[in-house]
Design an enzyme around this catalytic site. Structure first.
Site, short mmCIF file in Angstrom:
data_model
loop_
_atom_site.label_atom_id
_atom_site.label_comp_id
_atom_site.label_asym_id
_atom_site.label_seq_id
_atom_site.Cartn_x
_atom_site.Cartn_y
_atom_site.Cartn_z
N PHE A 199 -60.46 5.13 -48.71
CA PHE A 199 -59.41 6.06 -49.13
C PHE A 199 -59.88 7.51 -49.18
O PHE A 199 -59.06 8.42 -49.23
CB PHE A 199 -58.92 5.69 -50.54
N SER A 200 -61.18 7.75 -49.20
CA SER A 200 -61.64 9.11 -49.53
C SER A 200 -63.06 9.36 -49.05
O SER A 200 -63.79 8.44 -48.70
CB SER A 200 -61.60 9.29 -51.05
N THR A 201 -63.43 10.65 -49.08
CA THR A 201 -64.85 11.03 -48.96
C THR A 201 -65.24 11.68 -50.28
O THR A 201 -64.39 12.20 -51.02
CB THR A 201 -65.09 12.03 -47.81
N VAL A 202 -66.53 11.62 -50.60
CA VAL A 202 -67.03 12.19 -51.86
C VAL A 202 -68.16 13.16 -51.56
O VAL A 202 -69.07 12.85 -50.79
CB VAL A 202 -67.51 11.09 -52.83
N GLY A 206 -70.88 10.28 -50.00
CA GLY A 206 -70.47 8.97 -49.49
C GLY A 206 -69.02 8.98 -49.07
O GLY A 206 -68.37 10.03 -49.02
N TRP A 207 -68.51 7.80 -48.79
CA TRP A 207 -67.13 7.69 -48.33
C TRP A 207 -66.61 6.30 -48.64
O TRP A 207 -67.37 5.37 -48.88
CB TRP A 207 -67.02 7.96 -46.83
N GLY A 208 -65.30 6.18 -48.64
CA GLY A 208 -64.64 4.89 -48.82
C GLY A 208 -63.42 4.81 -47.92
O GLY A 208 -63.14 5.75 -47.17
N ASP A 212 -62.46 -4.92 -60.24
CA ASP A 212 -63.36 -4.93 -59.07
C ASP A 212 -64.79 -4.61 -59.50
O ASP A 212 -65.48 -3.82 -58.86
CB ASP A 212 -62.88 -3.94 -58.01
#
Length: 433
Positions: free
Chosen positions: A48-51, A44-46, A168
Site C-alpha cells: 500500500f505504501s513506501t516508507v 522500506g515498502w509495502g 496480523d
C-alpha cells in the site's frame, strides 16, 4: 507496512506501480507538509505504501514517513489506520505502551494523485530481521522473555483499554526500538540531515538506477545460493556463517502496522492473519476476538526461541493448506474437540461427522515440550517451563486462552531464577496498566 529501518521484503517494489493511483516517487531532499518533513532515504515498502526516513525540521528529530498509494481504496485503508493510530496515541501520552506512535498525518498532492501520509516515530529492525540476523538459531530465552513482555504490554493496551484487535501479529510487525546496526541509527551514527535536494535530484530507491543495481545484486545472491545448493547435493562441505553476537542489541520493541487492525465490535474481514500465525477459529470460521492475537503471539514467541515457525502448512495431493494447518495443530496439541470444530461455518469442508479430518488421516502426535527437547535441544527444565507458558495460549477454545494481562503474570515471565529475570520481573510491574 511498518516504519522500520529495514521493512519491506528483500525484493524492490514494482517500477510500474509508480503511476496514477500508485506510489508517489520521492527524491532525497523532497519536502512534505509545508516543508516540515524532508526525505532522507527510503526505509522500506509495502503493497500500500513506501516508507521514508525523514527529518522533522520542527523538532529537529528523525521520523518515519509513510506515503500511501493514491487510489481511493488505499486512501480509505489509510484513513482507517489513522483512526486507530490516533486512538492509540491519545491513550498513551507518555509513549510507554509498546505500540508505535503516530506523530502527524496529512495529504500530499503529486503527479500520481493525492497521497495520504502518516508520520510515525522512527524505529529499528523487525523481529523477522533479528531472527534472520541470528541465522534462525533461536534467541537466548532471557531475550525472548524481554521481547514477550513488550509485545504483551502492547497487546494488553490494545485489547483491554482500546478494544482493538491487531489481527496480523507476526515478527515482521514487531519492531525493535533501535536498529540492530548502530551505524543505521541516524541519531547514534551522527547522521547529518539533508535539508535540500542534492545536485541532479536523483530519486533514491524510487524510479532510478537503484532498481537496476538491486536487480543485479539479487541475481548475484541467487547465483551464490545455487552454488551452495549444488555443493550440498554433491556432499561437499558448506561454508559456515560466523555466529553473530546479539550482545548490546536493545531488545525493547513495539507492535506496529495497523493496516489490518479493527475495533473488536466492527470487524470487516472473516479471514485475518498471515497464514503461519492464523488461529484455528479463523480457519474454521467460528468467529474471532482478542484471543486470535494471543494465538499469533504464541507462534511468534516459539519462533523467537527456536528460529523456526511453529506451523508451516503446505497443501498437498488431495488436501489444502487449511487442512494441513489444522493437522499440524492437532499433531502438536491433540485432536480439536468436536464441540469446537462443529461450531465453525467450514466444519463440513474439513471434518467428518466424528470430528476427524476428512482427507488427512495419519497424524504423528508430538508434545510441545518433547519437540523443544528433541528437535531444538532445549534443556528439560527450559522446555517444560517454556511449554507451560505457551501451551495455554495455544488452546483450541479461544475463550480458554489467557489474556495478555494474565500472560504478563505467568511464572515464566516473573521468575526470579537469575539476575536477568529479576530485572525483567521489576519491568513487568512497571508495565502493567
Amino acid at each position: 507496512m511498518s516504519c522500520s529501518s529495514s521493512s519491506g521484503s528483500e525484493e524492490e517494489e514494482e517500477f510500474d506501480s509508480y503511476r496514477k493511483g500508485g506510489y508517489h516517487a520521492v527524491r532525497v531532499g523532497d519536502s512534505f507538509n509545508g516543508g516540515r518533513y524532508i526525505a532522507q532515504r527510503k526505509l522500506g515498502w509495502g503493497q500500500f505504501s513506501t516508507v521514508w526516513l525523514a527529518y522533522d525540521t520542527r523538532t529537529s528529530g528523525f521520523v518515519a514517513l509513510k506515503i500511501q498509494k493514491s487510489a481511493p481504496q488505499f486512501a480509505q485503508a489509510a484513513l482507517h489506520e489513522i483512526e486507530l493510530l490516533s486512538a492509540i496515541a491519545d491513550g498513551d501520552r507518555n509513549n510507554s505502551r509498546s505500540v508505535v506512535r503516530l506523530i502527524d498525518h496529512f495529504k500530499h498532492a503529486g503527479p500520481n494523485g493525492q497521497h495520504l501520509c502518516m508520520v510515525l516515530e522512527y524505529l529499528g529492525d523487525s523481529l523477522l530481521r533479528l531472527i534472520r540476523y541470528n541465522h534462525h538459531k533461536g534467541l537466548d530465552l532471557n531475550k525472548v522473555r524481554e521481547i514477550c513482555i513488550c509485545v504483551l504490554t502492547g497487546l494488553d493496551y490494545l485489547h483491554r483499554q482500546l478494544n482493538i484487535i491487531h489481527s496480523d501479529l507476526k515478527p515482521e510487525n514487531i519492531l525493535l526500538v533501535s536498529p540492530i546496526d548502530p551505524s543505521k541509527d541516524p541519531v547514534k551514527s551522527g547522521f547529518t540531515p539533508i535539508l535540500e535536494k542534492p545536485e541532479g535530484g536523483n530519486i533514491n530507491g524510487g524510479v532510478s538506477m537503484s532498481f537496476v543495481e538491486k536487480k543485479l545484486k539479487r541475481r548475484a545472491k541467487m547465483a551464490v545460493a545455487r552454488i551452495s545448493e549444488r555443493r550440498a547435493s554433491m556432499g561437499m562441505p558448506q561454508e559456515q556463517k560466523p555466529q553473530k553476537s546479539l550482545e548490546g542489541i536493545d531488545m525493547k520493541c513495539k507492535v506496529v502496522d495497523f493496516g489490518n487492525a479493527c475495533w473488536a465490535d466492527q470487524q470487516f474481514m472473516e479471514e485475518i492473519q498471515t497464514r503461519q500465525y492464523r488461529a484455528p477459529e479463523v480457519i474454521i470460521r467460528s468467529g474471532y476476538t482478542f484471543s486470535a492475537d494471543m494465538w499469533s503471539f504464541a507462534c511468534t514467541a516459539f519462533e523467537l526461541a527456536t528460529g523456526d515457525m511453529l506451523f508451516t502448512p503446505k497443501g498437498g495431493q488431495g488436501f489444502t493448506d487449511d487442512e494441513d494447518h489444522l493437522a499440524l495443530m492437532m499433531e502438536l496439541l491433540g485432536k480439536m474437540p468436536k464441540k469446537i470444530s462443529i461450531g465453525g461455518a467450514r466444519f463440513k469442508d474439513f471434518f467428518d461427522r466424528y470430528g476427524d479430518l476428512k482427507r488427512i488421516k495419519r497424524l504423528k502426535y508430538w508434545s510441545l515440550d518433547r519437540l523443544l527437547v528433541e528437535k531444538y535441544k532445549f534443556l528439560e527444565e527450559d522446555a517444560r517451563d517454556f511449554a507451560d507458558f505457551l501451551r495455554p495460549i495455544l488452546d483450541f477454545a479461544p475463550e480458554k486462552r489467557p489474556t495478555a494481562q494474565q500472560c504478563l503474570q505467568h511464572p515464566w515471565l516473573t521468575s526470579n531464577s537469575n539476575s536477568n529475570d529479576n530485572k525483567l520481573a521489576s519491568g513487568i510491574n512497571n508495565l502493567q496498566i
